[in-house]
Design a protein around this motif. Structure first.
Motif, mmCIF file in Angstrom:
data_model
loop_
_atom_site.group_PDB
_atom_site.id
_atom_site.type_symbol
_atom_site.label_atom_id
_atom_site.label_comp_id
_atom_site.label_asym_id
_atom_site.label_seq_id
_atom_site.Cartn_x
_atom_site.Cartn_y
_atom_site.Cartn_z
ATOM 1 N N GLU A 192 0.822 -1.203 0.000
ATOM 2 C CA GLU A 192 0.000 0.000 0.000
ATOM 3 C C GLU A 192 0.866 1.266 0.000
ATOM 4 O OE1 GLU A 192 -0.481 -2.638 1.730
ATOM 5 O OE2 GLU A 192 -2.538 -3.301 1.443
ATOM 6 N N LEU A 193 2.117 1.129 0.418
ATOM 7 C CA LEU A 193 2.990 2.307 0.485
ATOM 8 C C LEU A 193 3.736 2.548 -0.820
ATOM 9 C CD1 LEU A 193 4.687 1.671 3.951
ATOM 10 C CD2 LEU A 193 2.835 3.279 3.469
ATOM 11 N N ALA A 194 3.881 1.477 -1.609
ATOM 12 C CA ALA A 194 4.783 1.553 -2.759
ATOM 13 C C ALA A 194 4.245 2.469 -3.851
ATOM 14 C CB ALA A 194 5.011 0.148 -3.320
ATOM 15 N N ASP A 195 5.118 3.334 -4.387
ATOM 16 C CA ASP A 195 4.813 4.028 -5.628
ATOM 17 C C ASP A 195 5.336 3.226 -6.812
ATOM 18 O OD1 ASP A 195 3.632 6.461 -4.531
ATOM 19 O OD2 ASP A 195 5.622 6.819 -3.704
ATOM 20 N N LEU A 196 6.295 2.373 -6.510
ATOM 21 C CA LEU A 196 6.907 1.540 -7.554
ATOM 22 C C LEU A 196 7.468 0.284 -6.895
ATOM 23 C CD1 LEU A 196 8.177 1.011 -10.377
ATOM 24 C CD2 LEU A 196 10.098 2.455 -9.672
ATOM 25 N N ALA A 213 6.739 -12.648 -11.845
ATOM 26 C CA ALA A 213 6.488 -11.945 -10.581
ATOM 27 C C ALA A 213 5.920 -10.555 -10.842
ATOM 28 C CB ALA A 213 7.779 -11.852 -9.768
ATOM 29 N N ARG A 214 6.465 -9.906 -11.873
ATOM 30 C CA ARG A 214 5.973 -8.581 -12.225
ATOM 31 C C ARG A 214 4.471 -8.631 -12.540
ATOM 32 N NH1 ARG A 214 8.179 -4.502 -16.966
ATOM 33 N NH2 ARG A 214 6.240 -3.339 -17.167
ATOM 34 N N ALA A 215 4.065 -9.628 -13.310
ATOM 35 C CA ALA A 215 2.641 -9.758 -13.650
ATOM 36 C C ALA A 215 1.812 -10.039 -12.400
ATOM 37 C CB ALA A 215 2.455 -10.868 -14.684
ATOM 38 N N GLU A 216 2.338 -10.885 -11.520
ATOM 39 C CA GLU A 216 1.623 -11.203 -10.271
ATOM 40 C C GLU A 216 1.413 -9.958 -9.415
ATOM 41 O OE1 GLU A 216 3.009 -14.234 -7.542
ATOM 42 O OE2 GLU A 216 3.447 -15.567 -9.225
ATOM 43 N N PHE A 217 2.481 -9.172 -9.270
ATOM 44 C CA PHE A 217 2.373 -7.975 -8.439
ATOM 45 C C PHE A 217 1.439 -6.949 -9.082
ATOM 46 C CE2 PHE A 217 6.242 -9.487 -6.309
ATOM 47 C CZ PHE A 217 5.842 -9.293 -5.007
ATOM 48 N N GLU A 218 1.491 -6.872 -10.409
ATOM 49 C CA GLU A 218 0.558 -5.949 -11.074
ATOM 50 C C GLU A 218 -0.875 -6.373 -10.780
ATOM 51 O OE1 GLU A 218 2.016 -5.924 -15.095
ATOM 52 O OE2 GLU A 218 3.068 -4.023 -14.786
ATOM 53 N N GLY A 219 -1.119 -7.681 -10.764
ATOM 54 C CA GLY A 219 -2.461 -8.175 -10.432
ATOM 55 C C GLY A 219 -2.856 -7.820 -9.009
ATOM 56 N N ARG A 225 -4.982 -1.365 -5.040
ATOM 57 C CA ARG A 225 -4.863 0.083 -5.201
ATOM 58 C C ARG A 225 -5.433 0.550 -6.521
ATOM 59 N NH1 ARG A 225 0.447 1.998 -2.810
ATOM 60 N NH2 ARG A 225 -0.083 3.822 -4.025
ATOM 61 N N PRO A 226 -6.762 0.509 -6.669
ATOM 62 C CA PRO A 226 -7.351 0.974 -7.925
ATOM 63 C C PRO A 226 -6.932 2.428 -8.182
ATOM 64 C CG PRO A 226 -9.044 0.241 -6.363
ATOM 65 C CD PRO A 226 -7.743 0.222 -5.646
ATOM 66 N N ALA A 227 -6.603 2.740 -9.429
ATOM 67 C CA ALA A 227 -6.162 4.091 -9.759
ATOM 68 C C ALA A 227 -7.354 5.037 -9.839
ATOM 69 C CB ALA A 227 -5.427 4.084 -11.097
ATOM 70 N N THR A 228 -7.142 6.256 -9.407
ATOM 71 C CA THR A 228 -8.118 7.315 -9.619
ATOM 72 C C THR A 228 -7.346 8.529 -10.113
ATOM 73 O OG1 THR A 228 -7.930 8.342 -7.436
ATOM 74 C CG2 THR A 228 -9.406 6.460 -7.611
ATOM 75 N N ALA A 229 -8.084 9.562 -10.512
ATOM 76 C CA ALA A 229 -7.419 10.761 -11.022
ATOM 77 C C ALA A 229 -6.526 11.386 -9.950
ATOM 78 C CB ALA A 229 -8.455 11.767 -11.496
ATOM 79 N N ASP A 230 -6.896 11.199 -8.690
ATOM 80 C CA ASP A 230 -6.160 11.818 -7.590
ATOM 81 C C ASP A 230 -5.061 10.922 -7.030
ATOM 82 O OD1 ASP A 230 -7.453 14.172 -7.627
ATOM 83 O OD2 ASP A 230 -8.893 13.671 -6.060
ATOM 84 N N HIS A 231 -5.057 9.669 -7.422
ATOM 85 C CA HIS A 231 -4.093 8.747 -6.827
ATOM 86 C C HIS A 231 -3.208 8.126 -7.888
ATOM 87 C CE1 HIS A 231 -7.026 9.072 -3.526
ATOM 88 N NE2 HIS A 231 -5.957 8.947 -2.784
ATOM 89 N N TRP A 232 -1.967 8.134 -7.606
ATOM 90 C CA TRP A 232 -0.955 7.511 -8.447
ATOM 91 C C TRP A 232 -1.184 6.007 -8.490
ATOM 92 C CZ3 TRP A 232 2.862 8.525 -11.750
ATOM 93 C CH2 TRP A 232 3.911 7.624 -11.901
ATOM 94 N N LEU A 233 -1.166 5.455 -9.695
ATOM 95 C CA LEU A 233 -1.229 3.999 -9.819
ATOM 96 C C LEU A 233 0.184 3.447 -9.709
ATOM 97 C CD1 LEU A 233 -2.806 1.369 -10.511
ATOM 98 C CD2 LEU A 233 -2.216 1.800 -12.895
ATOM 99 N N PRO A 234 0.456 2.673 -8.660
ATOM 100 C CA PRO A 234 1.821 2.154 -8.486
ATOM 101 C C PRO A 234 2.237 1.303 -9.690
ATOM 102 C CG PRO A 234 0.486 1.765 -6.535
ATOM 103 C CD PRO A 234 -0.448 2.219 -7.603
#
Lengths: 330, 330
Positions: A192-196, A213-219, A225-234
């Motif tokens: 929840e803290l990660a930007d990347l 692993a990259r695909a798993e973490f993206e899932g 952390r669903p993206a919104t206009a106000d929130h950065w999508l990690p």
């Protein structure tokens, strides 16, 4: 030993970028001695107007994830791109036998020789709150010394990431692919803290696993952390200090994230909110410590804790007695 | 109005399972009046030896997830299986316009008519810490009144789940399938707290989506919470109050979880650790409040906060001034 430098000498030295003075200034900041703390306060007040201009980047990962090798590769690339890079460490385990991160002198050899980089090992001992408090102040000092990128390294355990995430602009989590469940398990809140998230050591035989692993973490991030206009999508990338893969991409994402925050006027708002939270966390830490060190509280604590565990008094009644011993009426 | 009951009358009434007396005892516990708090402390001390025997189950989920309908169906089934069920609410939003959970009298009608169930709405107002503190004490009172299963309901926002998870033996998170990203997004730490996730409203047209969601959550949990011999692997089930699906399975899992903890001697250890954390959280909450309400702190706070935001003093210096105003030297 020569005589003590004045605060003004320290200030001038730090502002001129003198690395030896910078080192002594940080030692003063880290000191827990009472007279040092007063002087550190004065120095900090003098440097504060010259601080705030660096891009502050938190980097975390469990031991074995390749943090120092990554930071060396990333830091060197940043100096090539014209940045002046300071590396600080927040290490909650430094007082334990495990040894301090960044404490090993042989780490980051090449980066430590760069004229555009400065590496500061974690101050030894102290509570996490204490060490983290010092790290925030060390950021101020490094910024005043002209470093425009500050990397704050922490280990992926306990509360340290939450603390570090609240003192930086960008939070990077390093992970390994195929490291077995224990390493792979994500500690509370880290995702929840990660930007990347960077899947590190993505090279050679490890590359295919890193991509999975990259695909798993993206899932997982898509759920968490669903993206919104106000929130950065990690984001999730793969990286390798060996091949250099991902290093430039990570920097591009950090720059993109900064623009995202600045576009909405959120960057300054976040910095201001961080400063106020920092102030209150220091206040709350101060009173917590004062309660626990209060002689009358200490005298009564053992009996009260035993009674609570035995169930002969309620936690509420015991808390009221502790507060009363400290001088606060319920 | 008749005269006030004595603490002994309240105690006797609660222990005999008198529901009217139980209601008045909880009202006393929830009261913030100074003389009530003293009496509440006495009552709690009198009831404490008769408490601790219930299975304490936390249930959370965002508004719209079907919490009350689920709790009614689950509670009724538990009474059929011979349990006596108390339902308490921790509602951090109760002081806001949204209205209290469990405040709607028409909710859980059938369960509220059961002789083996007792439903207590959330006390209105107060901080989350305050409300949660009262809820912990209400659990004690309900246990003394002979309820062997206490369901603690909270809404899926903010800090409340963390607080509730630390006062129960088992933590159940209700989720919806296909509710759109906003509802589906998991708040920080919730997945990490869950012993069981139930995808609710898994009936009719919703069933296929619920089963997909179950698989998704199992995947996310596999990443987040690898199982070890010492750690419970959180489960994911689908449930429906309409068809009754999942209700017995959930109870079976709760019982299995209890056996898992008891087998390793962890059950009592967890309860003891919870009691000590509760005591310290009340102490820390008490000093936090005392600092913020201190006249000298209040007098100086606005200027200090402005200076921190402006960057004219450091958070450290401002914190030292606040502590000094409270009477603690840095």
């Amino acid at each position: 030993m020569r005589g003590r430098e004045t605060i003004n000498e320290l200030k001038t030295g730090v502002l001129s970028g003198d690395r030896a003075v910078l080192g002594r200034a940080l030692t003063l900041i880290e000191s827990n001695r009472l007279d040092d703390r007063r002087r550190a306060g004065e120095l900090l007040a003098a440097l504060l107007p010259f601080s705030g201009k660096a891009h502050r980047i938190g980097i975390t990962g469990v031991p074995g994830v390749g943090k120092s090798t990554f930071i060396e590769a990333f830091g060197l690339r940043m100096t090539e791109r014209g940045h002046r890079v300071a590396v600080l460490a927040v290490d909650p385990s430094s007082s334990v036998s495990k040894g301090s991160i960044l404490g090993d002198k042989t780490r980051m050899e090449e980066l430590s020789r760069s004229a555009d980089a400065f590496i500061r090992p974690s101050p030894s001992g102290g509570s996490l709150g204490g060490v983290a408090g010092k790290t925030r102040e060390s950021i101020v000092v490094c910024e005043a010394a002209g470093f425009d990128m500050v990397l704050v390294e922490t280990v992926g355990v306990g509360q340290s990431e939450v603390t570090v995430a609240d003192m930086v602009d960008f939070f990077l989590v390093l992970k390994l692919a195929g490291a077995g469940d224990e390493l792979q398990g994500i500690k509370r809140g880290i995702l929840e803290l990660a930007d990347l998230i960077a899947i590190n050591k993505a090279d050679g035989d490890n590359l295919a696993a890193a991509r999975r692993a990259r695909a798993e973490f993206e899932g997982a991030l898509h759920i968490l952390r669903p993206a919104t206009a106000d929130h950065w999508l990690p984001r999730v990338v793969t990286a390798s200090a060996v091949t250099g893969a991902g290093i430039d991409e990570i920097h591009d994402i950090i720059v993109e994230h900064r623009r995202f925050l600045e576009a909405g006027g959120r960057f300054e708002a976040i910095r201001r909110a961080q400063a106020l939270r920092w102030m209150w966390s220091l206040v709350d830490q101060g009173v917590r410590t004062a309660v626990r060190e209060h002689p009358e509280v200490r005298r009564r604590l053992k009996d009260l804790e035993r009674d609570v565990v035995d169930g002969t008094i309620s936690a509420t009644a015991a808390a009221a007695k502790i507060l009363g011993a400290f001088g606060i009426d319920g």
